[in-house]
Design a protein around this motif. Structure first.
Motif, PDB file in Angstrom:
ATOM      1  N   GLU A   1      -4.794   9.611  -9.179  1.00 44.36           N
ATOM      2  CA  GLU A   1      -6.034   8.994  -8.702  1.00 44.36           C
ATOM      3  C   GLU A   1      -6.069   7.497  -9.026  1.00 44.36           C
ATOM      4  OE1 GLU A   1     -10.647  10.407  -8.492  1.00 44.36           O
ATOM      5  OE2 GLU A   1      -9.599  10.669 -10.413  1.00 44.36           O
ATOM      6  N   LYS A   2      -5.512   7.140 -10.182  1.00 48.54           N
ATOM      7  CA  LYS A   2      -5.499   5.739 -10.602  1.00 48.54           C
ATOM      8  C   LYS A   2      -4.770   4.868  -9.565  1.00 48.54           C
ATOM      9  CE  LYS A   2      -3.789   5.260 -14.696  1.00 48.54           C
ATOM     10  NZ  LYS A   2      -2.872   4.965 -15.834  1.00 48.54           N
ATOM     11  N   TYR A   3      -3.628   5.342  -9.099  1.00 48.17           N
ATOM     12  CA  TYR A   3      -2.833   4.556  -8.149  1.00 48.17           C
ATOM     13  C   TYR A   3      -3.361   4.692  -6.722  1.00 48.17           C
ATOM     14  CZ  TYR A   3       0.160   3.867 -12.123  1.00 48.17           C
ATOM     15  OH  TYR A   3       0.620   3.520 -13.372  1.00 48.17           O
ATOM     16  N   ASN A   4      -3.999   5.824  -6.441  1.00 45.41           N
ATOM     17  CA  ASN A   4      -4.637   5.984  -5.137  1.00 45.41           C
ATOM     18  C   ASN A   4      -5.803   5.007  -4.983  1.00 45.41           C
ATOM     19  OD1 ASN A   4      -6.943   7.897  -3.492  1.00 45.41           O
ATOM     20  ND2 ASN A   4      -4.922   7.690  -2.572  1.00 45.41           N
TER      21      ASN A   4
ATOM     22  N   THR B   1       1.558   7.370  -6.318  1.00 49.75           N
ATOM     23  CA  THR B   1       0.496   8.388  -6.298  1.00 49.75           C
ATOM     24  C   THR B   1       1.102   9.770  -6.113  1.00 49.75           C
ATOM     25  OG1 THR B   1      -1.038   6.812  -5.280  1.00 49.75           O
ATOM     26  CG2 THR B   1      -1.598   9.143  -5.099  1.00 49.75           C
ATOM     27  N   ARG B   2       1.997   9.904  -5.149  1.00 47.91           N
ATOM     28  CA  ARG B   2       2.590  11.217  -4.848  1.00 47.91           C
ATOM     29  C   ARG B   2       3.559  11.677  -5.930  1.00 47.91           C
ATOM     30  NH1 ARG B   2       1.949   8.698  -0.082  1.00 47.91           N
ATOM     31  NH2 ARG B   2       4.085   7.934   0.139  1.00 47.91           N
ATOM     32  N   TYR B   3       4.121  10.729  -6.666  1.00 48.49           N
ATOM     33  CA  TYR B   3       4.961  11.109  -7.811  1.00 48.49           C
ATOM     34  C   TYR B   3       4.131  11.908  -8.822  1.00 48.49           C
ATOM     35  CZ  TYR B   3       7.521  10.639 -12.227  1.00 48.49           C
ATOM     36  OH  TYR B   3       8.136  10.902 -13.413  1.00 48.49           O
ATOM     37  N   TYR B   4       2.936  11.417  -9.106  1.00 53.66           N
ATOM     38  CA  TYR B   4       2.083  12.114 -10.069  1.00 53.66           C
ATOM     39  C   TYR B   4       1.497  13.396  -9.481  1.00 53.66           C
ATOM     40  CZ  TYR B   4       2.545   8.236 -13.309  1.00 53.66           C
ATOM     41  OH  TYR B   4       3.053   7.307 -14.185  1.00 53.66           O
ATOM     42  N   LEU B   5       1.241  13.406  -8.185  1.00 60.07           N
ATOM     43  CA  LEU B   5       0.789  14.651  -7.554  1.00 60.07           C
ATOM     44  C   LEU B   5       1.881  15.719  -7.647  1.00 60.07           C
ATOM     45  CD1 LEU B   5      -1.016  13.349  -4.329  1.00 60.07           C
ATOM     46  CD2 LEU B   5      -2.062  14.662  -6.185  1.00 60.07           C
ATOM     47  N   TYR B   6       3.145  15.306  -7.460  1.00 54.77           N
ATOM     48  CA  TYR B   6       4.278  16.235  -7.551  1.00 54.77           C
ATOM     49  C   TYR B   6       4.334  16.874  -8.933  1.00 54.77           C
ATOM     50  CZ  TYR B   6       9.153  17.814  -7.706  1.00 54.77           C
ATOM     51  OH  TYR B   6      10.292  18.567  -7.856  1.00 54.77           O
ATOM     52  N   HIS B   7       3.962  16.084  -9.944  1.00 53.87           N
ATOM     53  CA  HIS B   7       3.974  16.603 -11.320  1.00 53.87           C
ATOM     54  C   HIS B   7       2.622  17.190 -11.734  1.00 53.87           C
ATOM     55  CE1 HIS B   7       8.021  15.365 -12.501  1.00 53.87           C
ATOM     56  NE2 HIS B   7       7.831  14.260 -11.801  1.00 53.87           N
ATOM     57  N   ASN B   8       1.758  17.443 -10.735  1.00 51.79           N
ATOM     58  CA  ASN B   8       0.443  18.053 -10.978  1.00 51.79           C
ATOM     59  C   ASN B   8      -0.373  17.273 -12.007  1.00 51.79           C
ATOM     60  OD1 ASN B   8       0.799  20.363  -9.214  1.00 51.79           O
ATOM     61  ND2 ASN B   8       2.298  21.081 -10.711  1.00 51.79           N
ATOM     62  N   LEU B   9      -0.406  15.965 -11.839  1.00 48.94           N
ATOM     63  CA  LEU B   9      -1.196  15.088 -12.711  1.00 48.94           C
ATOM     64  C   LEU B   9      -2.189  14.304 -11.839  1.00 48.94           C
ATOM     65  CD1 LEU B   9       1.780  13.773 -14.880  1.00 48.94           C
ATOM     66  CD2 LEU B   9      -0.015  15.330 -15.667  1.00 48.94           C
ATOM     67  N   PRO B  10      -3.237  14.981 -11.348  1.00 48.37           N
ATOM     68  CA  PRO B  10      -4.154  14.338 -10.395  1.00 48.37           C
ATOM     69  C   PRO B  10      -4.897  13.132 -10.960  1.00 48.37           C
ATOM     70  CG  PRO B  10      -5.009  16.477 -11.114  1.00 48.37           C
ATOM     71  CD  PRO B  10      -3.618  16.382 -11.623  1.00 48.37           C
ATOM     72  N   GLU B  11      -5.158  13.132 -12.269  1.00 48.56           N
ATOM     73  CA  GLU B  11      -5.876  11.987 -12.851  1.00 48.56           C
ATOM     74  C   GLU B  11      -5.026  10.720 -12.781  1.00 48.56           C
ATOM     75  OE1 GLU B  11      -5.785  14.977 -14.271  1.00 48.56           O
ATOM     76  OE2 GLU B  11      -7.908  15.541 -14.091  1.00 48.56           O
TER      77      GLU B  11
ATOM     78  N   LYS C   1       0.835  -1.205   0.000  1.00 47.95           N
ATOM     79  CA  LYS C   1       0.000   0.000   0.000  1.00 47.95           C
ATOM     80  C   LYS C   1       0.873   1.260   0.000  1.00 47.95           C
ATOM     81  CE  LYS C   1      -4.370   1.433   1.979  1.00 47.95           C
ATOM     82  NZ  LYS C   1      -5.537   0.846   2.647  1.00 47.95           N
ATOM     83  N   GLY C   2       1.943   1.210   0.797  1.00 44.06           N
ATOM     84  CA  GLY C   2       2.871   2.345   0.852  1.00 44.06           C
ATOM     85  C   GLY C   2       3.562   2.590  -0.472  1.00 44.06           C
ATOM     86  N   ILE C   3       3.899   1.517  -1.201  1.00 43.73           N
ATOM     87  CA  ILE C   3       4.546   1.649  -2.509  1.00 43.73           C
ATOM     88  C   ILE C   3       3.596   2.308  -3.512  1.00 43.73           C
ATOM     89  CG2 ILE C   3       5.369   0.274  -4.485  1.00 43.73           C
ATOM     90  CD1 ILE C   3       6.624  -1.632  -2.349  1.00 43.73           C
ATOM     91  N   LEU C   4       2.342   1.900  -3.500  1.00 41.79           N
ATOM     92  CA  LEU C   4       1.340   2.537  -4.374  1.00 41.79           C
ATOM     93  C   LEU C   4       1.185   4.014  -4.011  1.00 41.79           C
ATOM     94  CD1 LEU C   4      -1.301  -0.332  -4.417  1.00 41.79           C
ATOM     95  CD2 LEU C   4      -0.050   0.512  -6.412  1.00 41.79           C
ATOM     96  N   GLY C   5       1.308   4.322  -2.720  1.00 38.44           N
ATOM     97  CA  GLY C   5       1.224   5.718  -2.278  1.00 38.44           C
ATOM     98  C   GLY C   5       2.370   6.558  -2.822  1.00 38.44           C
ATOM     99  N   ILE C   6       3.567   5.976  -2.892  1.00 42.09           N
ATOM    100  CA  ILE C   6       4.716   6.721  -3.443  1.00 42.09           C
ATOM    101  C   ILE C   6       4.467   7.072  -4.907  1.00 42.09           C
ATOM    102  CG2 ILE C   6       7.175   6.557  -4.045  1.00 42.09           C
ATOM    103  CD1 ILE C   6       7.485   4.743  -1.537  1.00 42.09           C
TER     104      ILE C   6
ATOM    105  N   ASN D   1      -5.503  15.341  -1.382  1.00 37.12           N
ATOM    106  CA  ASN D   1      -4.605  16.120  -2.251  1.00 37.12           C
ATOM    107  C   ASN D   1      -5.062  16.071  -3.708  1.00 37.12           C
ATOM    108  OD1 ASN D   1      -2.346  17.641  -1.316  1.00 37.12           O
ATOM    109  ND2 ASN D   1      -1.496  15.784  -0.432  1.00 37.12           N
ATOM    110  N   ILE D   2      -5.488  14.901  -4.124  1.00 45.04           N
ATOM    111  CA  ILE D   2      -5.970  14.739  -5.507  1.00 45.04           C
ATOM    112  C   ILE D   2      -7.187  15.630  -5.739  1.00 45.04           C
ATOM    113  CG2 ILE D   2      -7.078  13.111  -7.099  1.00 45.04           C
ATOM    114  CD1 ILE D   2      -5.221  10.929  -5.735  1.00 45.04           C
ATOM    115  N   LEU D   3      -8.127  15.615  -4.805  1.00 45.27           N
ATOM    116  CA  LEU D   3      -9.331  16.454  -4.924  1.00 45.27           C
ATOM    117  C   LEU D   3      -8.955  17.935  -4.932  1.00 45.27           C
ATOM    118  CD1 LEU D   3     -11.697  14.510  -2.494  1.00 45.27           C
ATOM    119  CD2 LEU D   3     -11.951  14.705  -4.983  1.00 45.27           C
ATOM    120  N   PHE D   4      -7.955  18.297  -4.133  1.00 46.88           N
ATOM    121  CA  PHE D   4      -7.510  19.693  -4.099  1.00 46.88           C
ATOM    122  C   PHE D   4      -6.916  20.108  -5.438  1.00 46.88           C
ATOM    123  CE2 PHE D   4      -4.228  22.917  -3.279  1.00 46.88           C
ATOM    124  CZ  PHE D   4      -5.002  23.903  -2.676  1.00 46.88           C
ATOM    125  N   GLN D   5      -6.076  19.239  -6.009  1.00 49.92           N
ATOM    126  CA  GLN D   5      -5.475  19.570  -7.315  1.00 49.92           C
ATOM    127  C   GLN D   5      -6.522  19.627  -8.417  1.00 49.92           C
ATOM    128  OE1 GLN D   5      -1.993  17.505  -8.672  1.00 49.92           O
ATOM    129  NE2 GLN D   5      -0.735  18.134  -6.928  1.00 49.92           N
TER     130      GLN D   5
END
Length: 1021
Positions: free
Chosen positions: A361-364, A348-358, A341-346, A394-398
């Motif tokens: 969301e897939k990995y979240n 997820t945050r990689y794409y959030l860092y690049h402002n790609l919420p869609e 679960k933690g690996i999937l979270g990393i 964070n995804i919803l915020f972006q």
């Protein structure tokens, strides 16, 4: 005959009794052996049999065997439950009481007390009880006749570990060092022994971890030591060495050394895959170790990634596919599921860092599907679930779904116990601002400030003064405060007092916690944003003197601390440890004082207050020791910058912060700020200009036009001042720019202005309080020979491995009018340099040197290659101690490999400063051989005439231009590269006496005449 029969019968009875006694003893020894290997159930069978066979033994023996049986039963119970077990604990205590009543041998009593201490610590979570029983184990050990050194070291290792956790740092150091010393005295070390030594090094690394003493460089050094011990084992202890490689990978990441970081993690993965079957078959390891490696690898790749650059994406997804394959093909336990679960979270945050919420969301969504039962795990795993919830918000915020995000935040707040509650409050504030709910947003910000420190309970972001803010104990809160400042900018669309206030709070939080922490990517970004935010604020309203001083001291202190951290991290390159030991002692004392102060805030005990006082006295003594090793410009003691004290100075400091370039001008005790627009464009123009300077086919007039254009972009009337010298503190690519080559009113700046350079404002602050030496001293000259030879040419430069005719002539000419020792050819060796005396004023090095852009500490000076060890790395200079005023490097190779951030040039100056030399003259590019000779000779003549160092170098360049009739040789490539960095004050050099030379010549002639006279007289006889 009858007597014989009686004797034989008695003998047989005695033999049977002795055999029986021997048999219970054998069974006891076998049980002891099984206990040591944690095979307690099997050991119990032998304990029972031993008791049966000892039915005729003395009562004390039987009591001892009963005690041992009880003890093994308790061990078996702990082994079965693997958690707190009060019945087993009491049983073990009773067993020890029984053994004590039976007068068991001191060796046995020591061992059982040690095991009780370990179980008390591991299962009963009672460190005080553990220490009590371990003290008893040490006491019984002192009574033993035969000392088992390895057993003693094992106890010391455990004791040292407990002392770290109880924060008894000084005793922890003594205990571990005692164990290490005992180990080094042993001979014939086994694998088990080496593993023990690696544990002690691991303990020392833990001691200096951020959660304890917080001295990362020491943590790194001991982790490396642990690795080196583990690598000696044959076969390797795979789990330990893999974990050590992983820790080193994460450590290198903290210093932004991503190449080394990835090398270590790949090394760990390679070793794991080689022994995968054996490791994963161990139920205590399973796939936990492999998942930990992948989590670390993905964290490093994500951290390495830059916004807008997704070059790491494919590698991240490849690693995720490997992990997903494991989850599909194997049954995972709860800890392994949480790690997945933690690996999937990393990801997820990689794409959030690049402002790609869609994409995020897939990995979240995948992470949300991973379910585990935290109650079945040996420790709480809820933080993994909480992080997934934070990522979803964070995804919803972006995606700008602010109300949905607020609903999820409310839901998370109701459940309570969230370890990420500050991040929840931060997201809440950002969402409220985005929904124009300013008052509620203020309330959320105020709640965050209380979370940072409960002493901020009355602090209101809209009303309270910055001075009333109490910083907390987590540097990550500075990151949070910066993001909140950015939220106010987003809300208002322009400067606001709330934004500025949050930047000041972030500065206080950052400064209060940075300590010895390496400036990793996140913290460097935070430091840059705080600095840029406050300079931008200073452009909106005038800062007070106090605010200006606070901001400048913050900028310089953080930058200076990072130099010290890197200096200590690379200490193993230098041979001497004299400086390192003092600096490390100073860091230890500062860290310990910080710990004591934090404890005092919690407990308010007078004993802690007294300890703080005593440690501060120790710190003062160490600081004074460090100061005595430096004549001036001590890089390890940061002076306080006071702008008003900088009268008579014209200082221009550049600060590159991300894509912004700021200029801070201090003139006659006053300060002004300016933001230079479009730094990326300026940067490209500077790099193009530097490339053209090194191209002899570029027309001088074209270079002048470029120089004039750059001058207008960087300056206005900055040089129009009464100050004799303008000091420039460059940053980033500006370190490579020869400012005196820029053009104003169709003239080079060097023609009308004297310019010198400094790496930091601290050096200027220190210089203003340092008196100029009135004692004239000599110089030392080095001009080595190299094995390679090339024909002399006016294009010969000093950055290639061949001998330099100009360098020899340069040294010969200068030494003809300056008193000093000359080392030419093979005499100009590294050994000779390291053995120099302290009575020299100038060290002149006419030799090759190479500066390393990627690893500045590996930059080196090239002495005569007649010795095997002829390259002196910059880091080696840190271990030397000179008392000179100036180091002249009349050969330098800095431009090769492109223009980075100037770290190599700064390191060069810092290295000479740490060796006790406050000023350096060096070239910004490959120095042309013959023109360098002319400039250097003129420079020394000007110094001898009493000119300050900056003016002497300026006039040497002007003399070169005036005396060079060949227009081609007036190209800036030949003369503009040399710069002075550091102290600019004059130095007094001993003039070589012509009368003395004449006297020596006359004496030699007389001696020859006497020899000739004697010779002819003998012939005549």
């Amino acid at each position: 005959m009858k007597n014989n029969v009686i004797f034989i019968f008695a003998f047989l009875l005695t033999s049977i009794h002795l055999f029986s006694q021997n048999e219970w003893d054998l069974y006891t020894k076998k049980a002891d052996s099984l206990d040591l290997n944690f095979q307690f159930q099997e050991a119990l069978n032998y304990r029972t049999k031993a008791l049966e066979l000892a039915d005729k033994a003395p009562a004390s023996t039987q009591k001892m065997l009963q005690g041992l049986q009880l003890f093994t039963k308790a061990e078996a119970a702990f082994s079965f439950t693997k958690k707190s077990n009060i019945e087993a604990y009491q049983l073990m205590q009773n067993a020890i009481d029984t053994l004590q009543e039976a007068n068991a041998a001191p060796e046995r009593m020591s061992r059982v007390n040690r095991r009780l201490a370990e179980n008390s610590f591991d299962y009963m979570y009672n460190p005080k009880e553990a220490e009590k029983y371990l003290d008893k184990a040490f006491s019984y050990f002192s009574e033993t006749t035969q000392k088992d050194t390895i057993y003693l070291i094992e106890m010391l290792e455990f004791s040292g570990y407990m002392k770290i956790l109880s924060r008894d740092y000084e005793e922890a150091i003594k205990t571990n060092e005692k164990g290490l010393k005992l180990f080094d005295e042993l001979s014939g070390k086994s694998n088990k022994d080496l593993e023990l030594k690696s544990k002690m090094y691991y303990n020392m690394a833990l001691l200096y971890n951020v959660h304890f003493m917080d001295i990362p460089q020491k943590e790194y050094q001991y982790t490396i030591a642990s690795k080196e011990v583990l690598e000696q084992m044959e076969p390797l202890h795979n789990e330990s060495i893999i974990n050590t490689y992983r820790r080193l990978a994460l450590f290198e990441r903290e210093y932004n050394n991503y190449e080394s970081s990835i090398n270590y993690i790949n090394k760990a993965l390679k070793l794991y895959k080689k022994h995968q079957q054996e490791l994963s078959a161990n139920p205590q390891i399973g796939f936990k170790l492999e998942f930990a490696l992948y989590r670390s690898y993905l964290t490093i790749l994500m951290d390495k990634s830059e916004q807008g650059d997704r070059s790491e994406e494919q590698l991240i997804l490849e690693n995720l596919r490997e992990v997903t394959k494991i989850t599909k093909e194997n049954q995972l336990d709860e800890v392994e599921k949480a790690n997945y679960k933690g690996i999937l979270g990393i990801v997820t945050r990689y794409y959030l860092y690049h402002n790609l919420p869609e994409e995020a969301e897939k990995y979240n969504n995948l992470a949300k599907k991973v379910v585990f039962d935290s109650k079945k795990a040996p420790y709480s795993l809820e933080t993994f679930n909480q992080q997934v919830k934070i990522d979803e918000i964070n995804i919803l915020f972006q995606k700008k779904h602010y109300q949905q995000a607020l609903d999820l935040i409310d839901e998370a707040e109701k459940t309570g116990g969230n370890q990420h509650d500050q991040r929840l409050l931060e997201l809440k504030a950002e969402c409220l601002f985005s929904r124009n709910k300013l008052a509620l947003g203020y309330e959320a910000v105020n709640q965050i400030l209380i979370k940072i420190s409960n002493q901020n309970i009355t602090f209101k972001i809209s009303e309270s003064k910055v001075q009333n803010f109490v910083p907390g104990e987590a540097i990550s809160d500075a990151v949070r405060l910066v993001r909140l400042a950015e939220s106010f900018r987003e809300y208002y669309g322009e400067y606001s007092s709330e934004e500025e206030k949050l930047y000041w709070l972030a500065l206080a939080q950052f400064q209060n916690n940075i300590g010895n922490t390496p400036l990793n990517k996140t913290l460097k970004n935070t430091f840059d944003k705080i600095t840029a935010g406050l300079i931008n604020s200073a452009l909106e309203r005038p800062f007070s003197d106090e605010e200006n001083n606070q901001l400048l001291n913050f900028i310089e202190k953080v930058s200076s601390q990072q130099f010290i951290n890197k200096f200590l991290l690379k200490r193993e390159i230098a041979g001497s440890t004299q400086h390192y030991n003092l600096i490390e002692e100073e860091q230890y004392l500062r860290a310990y004082i910080t710990y004591l102060k934090k404890e005092y805030l919690k407990q308010k005990e007078e004993t802690l207050k007294q300890q703080i006082f005593e440690k501060e006295l120790e710190l003062k003594k160490v600081t004074e020791k460090i100061a005595t090793q430096y004549k001036s410009n001590n890089p390890f003691v940061s002076p306080t910058i006071d702008i008003e004290s900088l009268t008579g100075e014209n200082i221009i400091k550049f600060k590159a912060l991300d894509d912004q370039l700021f200029k801070i001008t201090i003139r006659e005790g006053n300060i002004t700020y300016a933001k230079l627009e479009n730094y990326n464009s300026i940067k490209q123009e500077i790099e193009h200009y530097l490339e053209n300077i090194n191209n002899l086919n570029i027309d001088i007039n074209d270079l002048k036009k470029q120089g004039a254009h750059l001058y207008k972009k960087l300056f206005t009337n900055d040089f129009d001042t009464a100050a004799a010298v303008t000091t420039i503190i460059p940053d980033d690519v500006l370190h490579y720019l020869p400012f005196d080559l820029l053009v104003k009113d169709n003239k080079y700046l060097v023609e009308n202005y004297t310019i010198s350079y400094m790496p930091s404002l601290y050096f200027i602050a220190e210089q203003t309080s340092t008196p100029v030496s009135s004692k004239a001293e000599k110089a030392i000259f080095f001009a080595p020979e190299y094995s390679g030879q090339l024909a002399e040419s006016k294009l010969a430069v000093r950055g290639e491995a061949y001998s330099l005719l100009g360098a020899k002539e340069e040294v010969s000419q200068i030494s003809s009018f300056i008193e000093g020792d000359v080392y030419i050819g093979n005499q100009a060796s590294k050994t000779q340099f390291k053995s120099l005396e302290n009575n020299v004023s100038v060290i002149h090095l006419a030799m090759h040197s190479n500066l390393n852009d990627k690893a500045p500490e590996l930059s080196n000076l090239v002495f005569s290659d007649s010795e095997q060890d002829y390259e002196m790395y910059i880091s080696e200079l840190y271990g030397l101690s000179f008392n000179a005023n100036l180091a002249v490097l009349s050969a330098c190779n800095t431009g090769i490999g492109g223009f980075k951030d100037g770290g190599n040039l700064v390191s060069m100056h810092y290295a000479f400063t740490t060796a006790g030399i406050p000023a350096t003259v060096a070239s910004l590019w490959n120095a042309p051989d013959l023109s360098t000779k002319e400039i250097m000779v003129a420079f020394y003549k000007n110094l001898q005439n009493g000119e300050n160092k900056a003016t002497a170098l300026q006039n040497a360049k002007l003399d070169y231009l005036k005396n060079t009739t060949d227009a081609n040789l007036q190209h800036p490539f030949y003369w503009a590269g040399f710069m002075l960095s550091g102290d600019k004050t004059p130095i007094l050099l001993v003039e070589k006496s012509e009368w003395t030379d004449g006297l020596w010549f006359a004496l030699i002639v007389i001696a020859i005449l006497i020899l000739v006279y004697v010779y002819f007289k003998k012939i005549k006889k």
